[in-house]
Scaffold this active site. Structure first.
Site, mmCIF file in Angstrom:
data_model
loop_
_atom_site.group_PDB
_atom_site.id
_atom_site.type_symbol
_atom_site.label_atom_id
_atom_site.label_comp_id
_atom_site.label_asym_id
_atom_site.label_seq_id
_atom_site.Cartn_x
_atom_site.Cartn_y
_atom_site.Cartn_z
ATOM 1 N N ALA A 63 0.860 -1.183 0.000
ATOM 2 C CA ALA A 63 0.000 0.000 0.000
ATOM 3 C C ALA A 63 0.897 1.235 0.000
ATOM 4 C CB ALA A 63 -0.870 -0.017 1.251
ATOM 5 N N GLY A 106 0.877 -5.099 1.006
ATOM 6 C CA GLY A 106 -0.281 -5.146 0.115
ATOM 7 C C GLY A 106 0.058 -5.787 -1.220
ATOM 8 N N GLU A 109 -0.340 -9.357 -0.623
ATOM 9 C CA GLU A 109 -1.782 -9.590 -0.433
ATOM 10 C C GLU A 109 -2.499 -9.598 -1.790
ATOM 11 O OE1 GLU A 109 -1.912 -6.378 2.513
ATOM 12 O OE2 GLU A 109 -2.846 -7.800 3.896
ATOM 13 N N GLU A 129 4.690 -5.198 7.112
ATOM 14 C CA GLU A 129 3.899 -4.127 7.743
ATOM 15 C C GLU A 129 4.325 -3.864 9.179
ATOM 16 O OE1 GLU A 129 2.682 -6.561 5.898
ATOM 17 O OE2 GLU A 129 1.047 -5.869 4.613
HETATM 18 C C1 3H9 Z 1 0.868 -2.205 3.479
HETATM 19 O O1 3H9 Z 1 1.059 -2.696 2.412
HETATM 20 C C2 3H9 Z 1 -0.416 -2.375 4.262
HETATM 21 C C3 3H9 Z 1 -1.333 -3.392 3.726
HETATM 22 O O2 3H9 Z 1 -1.176 -4.617 4.411
HETATM 23 C C4 3H9 Z 1 -2.763 -3.021 4.000
HETATM 24 C C5 3H9 Z 1 -3.358 -1.924 3.273
HETATM 25 C C6 3H9 Z 1 -4.795 -1.651 3.577
HETATM 26 N N1 3H9 Z 1 4.631 3.503 -0.034
HETATM 27 O O3 3H9 Z 1 13.373 2.264 -0.165
HETATM 28 P P1 3H9 Z 1 13.680 2.921 -1.450
HETATM 29 C C7 3H9 Z 1 9.233 5.016 -1.720
HETATM 30 S S1 3H9 Z 1 2.022 -1.208 4.215
HETATM 31 C C8 3H9 Z 1 5.053 4.719 -0.400
HETATM 32 O O4 3H9 Z 1 14.637 4.054 -1.462
HETATM 33 P P2 3H9 Z 1 14.867 0.482 -2.408
HETATM 34 C C9 3H9 Z 1 10.364 5.415 -0.789
HETATM 35 O O5 3H9 Z 1 9.920 6.309 0.196
HETATM 36 C C10 3H9 Z 1 3.393 -1.220 3.101
HETATM 37 N N2 3H9 Z 1 6.325 4.968 -0.804
HETATM 38 O O6 3H9 Z 1 14.120 1.877 -2.591
HETATM 39 C C11 3H9 Z 1 11.321 6.050 -1.788
HETATM 40 O O7 3H9 Z 1 10.858 7.366 -2.050
HETATM 41 P P3 3H9 Z 1 11.894 8.524 -2.405
HETATM 42 C C12 3H9 Z 1 4.147 -2.478 3.159
HETATM 43 C C13 3H9 Z 1 7.167 3.950 -0.841
HETATM 44 O O8 3H9 Z 1 15.032 -0.056 -3.762
HETATM 45 C C14 3H9 Z 1 11.136 5.224 -3.053
HETATM 46 O O9 3H9 Z 1 9.870 4.587 -2.910
HETATM 47 N N3 3H9 Z 1 5.342 -2.378 2.366
HETATM 48 C C15 3H9 Z 1 6.778 2.659 -0.470
HETATM 49 O O10 3H9 Z 1 16.049 0.649 -1.532
HETATM 50 C C16 3H9 Z 1 12.191 4.156 -3.251
HETATM 51 O O11 3H9 Z 1 12.275 3.398 -2.048
HETATM 52 C C17 3H9 Z 1 6.510 -1.982 2.878
HETATM 53 O O12 3H9 Z 1 6.639 -1.728 4.041
HETATM 54 C C18 3H9 Z 1 5.438 2.447 -0.068
HETATM 55 N N4 3H9 Z 1 4.987 1.219 0.266
HETATM 56 O O13 3H9 Z 1 13.838 -0.429 -1.610
HETATM 57 C C19 3H9 Z 1 7.642 -1.883 1.903
HETATM 58 N N5 3H9 Z 1 7.859 1.831 -0.580
HETATM 59 O O14 3H9 Z 1 12.602 8.108 -3.632
HETATM 60 C C20 3H9 Z 1 8.345 -0.574 2.060
HETATM 61 C C21 3H9 Z 1 8.863 2.599 -1.022
HETATM 62 O O15 3H9 Z 1 11.027 9.723 -2.534
HETATM 63 N N6 3H9 Z 1 9.369 -0.364 1.071
HETATM 64 N N7 3H9 Z 1 8.456 3.873 -1.185
HETATM 65 O O16 3H9 Z 1 12.820 8.598 -1.228
HETATM 66 C C22 3H9 Z 1 10.566 -0.975 1.094
HETATM 67 O O17 3H9 Z 1 10.851 -1.818 1.910
HETATM 68 C C23 3H9 Z 1 11.577 -0.555 0.079
HETATM 69 O O18 3H9 Z 1 11.205 0.710 -0.413
HETATM 70 C C24 3H9 Z 1 11.737 -1.504 -1.144
HETATM 71 C C25 3H9 Z 1 12.658 -0.830 -2.207
HETATM 72 C C26 3H9 Z 1 12.365 -2.811 -0.684
HETATM 73 C C27 3H9 Z 1 10.415 -1.764 -1.799
#
Ligand code: 3H9
Length: 679
Positions: A63, A106, A109, A129
């Protein structure tokens, strides 16, 4: 909405492309676009199955976390994924999810709502999450146990770690790993299954037997995820899947999710998530700032810090020469490095071959051979300005003209150190934290002369070393240590006034600090604190704690001498020592844990406001990330400045006044205006 999701047909198979860079988060418009495309598919009689795939570097990272921030602050609505997931799961034609990069939160999911999942060999899946204080909120706690079993699902939801494609295949989360091009492979797979009846994940109940392992998992969480609510909540939600029908399970998941998403813990962890990314963006160092390439490095000083820095460089594949002045010191330093690596091999985190490769990358030496080829030389000698200046004058004469000269000083002026060279623009502080091969923080200290490419290179190097670089300005103790001294002082005053060292440490670890201030002091060394006090005496008229002088005079230097604020037995277990109290106690009154936490933590916030106002820290978030990654501040409180905002600056200011403290002007002003550090 159209460009976020596209639908096309290839050889009788519908393909939905999700295109929301950089990570295909399910931001508003994406779930709706997918649902609309599924409905289109249902209306096309000649299309027999569907592939859902992400464009760019990844499948779907979950999400959009920004939407939770907006929703909980009343500026937006909470993302809802269920209608889209049901539309997919109820689709009468088989839906194949094609995963590359990561399917997280998500994203997983979404994938689990499909009827099949195929992935590239290097793909990863997970429910992270919990790392932002949440539980999966779109059916993850109910669908994952149906695919992977209750115990594995609970572990994945409680710890949030991703798993590899091969493990996911073994567990039944994936159906096939495709060694060929994902898109064409997924379309071929969809053709293979096009005529088969669809099987909904929510109807698969064969792996839902209740598991005793959940209680063990709960115990583990209580130990390793101290004070956190989301990991236990995630286990509860998964357990519900094993006792309750799917629809009821979804309702219960939603209730638990709702509690978590509005918690201060989740807000703090989300602040930490975005904060780590925000500190990498320094306004006057744009992305296109040129950087020097670091092929070879050299480190001066083979002590604890120098050895740890050399390990961090070797771990990142950068060959490093490490120099000391005495053979014995060099041998000892290399023995510590070898022992550290051996421990990693024994615990299974490193192979023998990898250890050998890393050791080969570190060349110990007494002279300066090869220093003229180094792209960066990092000084890690004793904390003395005279010595550091001497070292910098020497290396300035040996190093090539475009070699960066970095100091690992924790308190001393980078301007003054740079003045000992002919190239102050190439001099920068890189303040690592002990143990430098483990701790993630590097304070990158720019002097008035440090040029932008050098700052940008230090930031890039920190990233290469898998560390969090935070750029700060020069000033005594920079940000981290400068802010820590008033906190430590307050802890010592509390013992002078009637608390015990163990009470202070316990109150602060209960608050969430990784270690109490006295345990930290004993680990770093009383002599280190004493020396800093000599170099930077407290201004006249300010209260100064008496403990450091007394312990230093008694030869109690901390863990290394077997006694400091505590006594230590052979296993280095700290034992309370009444002798210490007798040495420094001035008054006798009962002090509450609440007072301990308020006085210590608010003094951190107050000094944080000063460094912010002086421009030593660029933004409040920089202070937060420094404290989260280098000083063991609890991530679920978002860092000291974020915590101050959570408590309310008016209250923080009032309590500091009540305790007789002097307010930082910035804090006083913000409190008066009803504002926050993070607007
Ligand atoms: C969820 O899913 C809840 C659901 O169960 C229920 C819903 C109802 N959202 O980390 P990076 C941005 S909760 C918004 O530098 P990498 C990040 O801020 C979510 N933005 O790259 C950055 O922005 P900027 C569960 C996001 O290659 C840019 O993308 N998911 C999100 O080192 C690049 O990110 C997580 O917790 C997001 N979900 O790593 C995963 N994700 O360039 C969270 C990233 O402006 N994300 N951004 O600074 C990660 O773990 C890492 O970003 C990922 C990539 C491994 C994906």
């Amino acid at each position: 909405m159209e460009h976020l999701v596209t639908f096309s047909v290839h050889d009788g198979i519908g393909v939905i492309d999700i295109n929301n860079p950089p990570v295909n988060a399910l931001s508003s418009g994406v779930p709706e676009g997918i649902k609309a495309a599924v409905e289109t598919l249902e209306s096309l009689p000649d299309v027999h199955a569907l592939v859902i795939i992400g464009t760019g570097r990844t499948f779907v990272a979950g999400a959009d976390i920004n939407e939770f921030v907006a929703a909980t602050s009343g500026k937006g609505s909470m993302p809802v994924l269920h209608p889209t997931l049901f539309a997919i799961e109820d689709c009468t034609k088989p839906v194949v999810m094609a995963i590359h990069g990561t399917a997280l939160g998500g994203g997983l999911e979404l994938a689990m709502a499909g009827h099949y999942r195929v992935a590239t060999p290097d793909a990863q899946v997970g429910q992270p999450e919990v790392k932002i204080g949440l539980i999966p909120g779109a059916g993850g706690t109910q669908r994952l146990p149906r695919l992977a079993g209750v115990s594995k699902a609970a572990e994945m939801c409680a710890f949030g770690e991703s798993i590899s494609a091969s493990e996911a295949l073994e567990l039944g989360i994936l159906d096939r790993i495709l060694e060929i091009d994902l898109r064409s492979g997924a379309i071929a797979f969809a053709q293979e299954v096009a005529d088969k009846p669809v099987r909904k994940t929510r109807d698969r109940n064969e792996k839902l037997a209740p598991s005793d392992a959940l209680n063990t998992l709960r115990e583990q969480c209580k130990k390793t995820r101290r004070n956190l609510i989301a990991p236990l909540a995630a286990i509860d939600a998964v357990e519900i899947a094993s006792t309750t029908p799917f629809d009821e399970g979804l309702k219960r998941e939603a209730e638990i999710f709702e509690r978590c998403v509005h918690s201060d813990q989740s807000k703090g962890l989300i602040h930490a998530f975005f904060g780590e990314r925000a500190v990498a963006k320094v306004p006057d160092i744009p992305k296109d700032t040129p950087v020097y390439t670091i092929h070879h490095a050299a480190v001066i000083g083979a002590g604890t810090m120098g050895g740890g820095i050399a390990m961090a460089l070797a771990n990142a594949g950068i060959p490093v020469r490490i120099k000391d002045t005495e053979q014995a010191a060099l041998d000892k330093g290399m023995a510590v490095i070898a022992a550290n690596y051996s421990r990693s091999v024994k615990s299974g985190r490193l192979t023998w071959q990898a250890m050998e490769q890393r050791m080969e990358m570190i060349t110990p030496q007494l002279g300066v051979d090869g220093f003229d080829r180094a792209d960066i030389i990092i000084e890690a000698v004793f904390e003395s300005m005279a010595l550091k200046k001497q070292v910098f004058t020497e290396i300035d004469q040996i190093a090539k003209h475009d070699c960066i000269l970095a100091s690992n000083t924790s308190t001393l002026s980078i301007d003054e150190i740079g003045s000992a060279t002919s190239r102050p623009h190439m001099v920068v502080g890189m303040h690592f934290f002990s143990p430098a091969n483990v701790m993630r923080l590097v304070e990158i200290v720019r002097s008035d002369s440090t040029c932008r490419p050098v700052v940008a290179t230090a930031m890039a190097l920190a990233k290469t070393l898998k560390k969090v670089g935070v750029v700060v300005r020069n000033g005594f103790g920079f940000v981290g240590n400068r802010v820590m001294f008033p906190y430590m002082n307050e802890a010592m005053f509390l013992v002078e006034e009637g608390a015990t060292t163990e009470q202070v440490d316990r109150a602060l670890t209960d608050f969430g600090m990784a270690m109490g201030p006295f345990a930290v002091c004993d680990l770093s060394g009383i002599d280190v604190f004493w020396r800093i006090q000599q170099e930077f005496p407290a201004p006249a008229g300010t209260r100064r704690p008496i403990g450091i002088d007394k312990l230093y005079a008694a030869g109690r230097y901390g863990q290394k001498t077997g006694a400091g604020w505590y006594r230590y037995d052979e296993s280095r277990k700290p034992l309370p020592d009444p002798e210490v109290v007798a040495m420094i106690r001035q008054k006798q009154r009962t002090i509450s844990d609440e007072e301990i936490v308020e006085r210590c933590i608010y003094s951190l916030i107050n000094e944080g406001a000063r460094v912010l106002e002086e421009g030593v820290a660029l933004r409040a978030v920089d202070i937060d990330i420094i404290y989260l990654t280098g000083y063991g501040f609890p991530a679920y409180r978002g860092g000291p400045m974020f915590y101050g905002d959570t408590v309310g600056l008016e209250k923080v200011a009032k309590r500091i006044r009540d305790f007789g403290g002097t307010l930082a002007p910035l804090l006083e002003r913000l409190a008066k205006e009803g504002k926050m550090f993070h607007e």
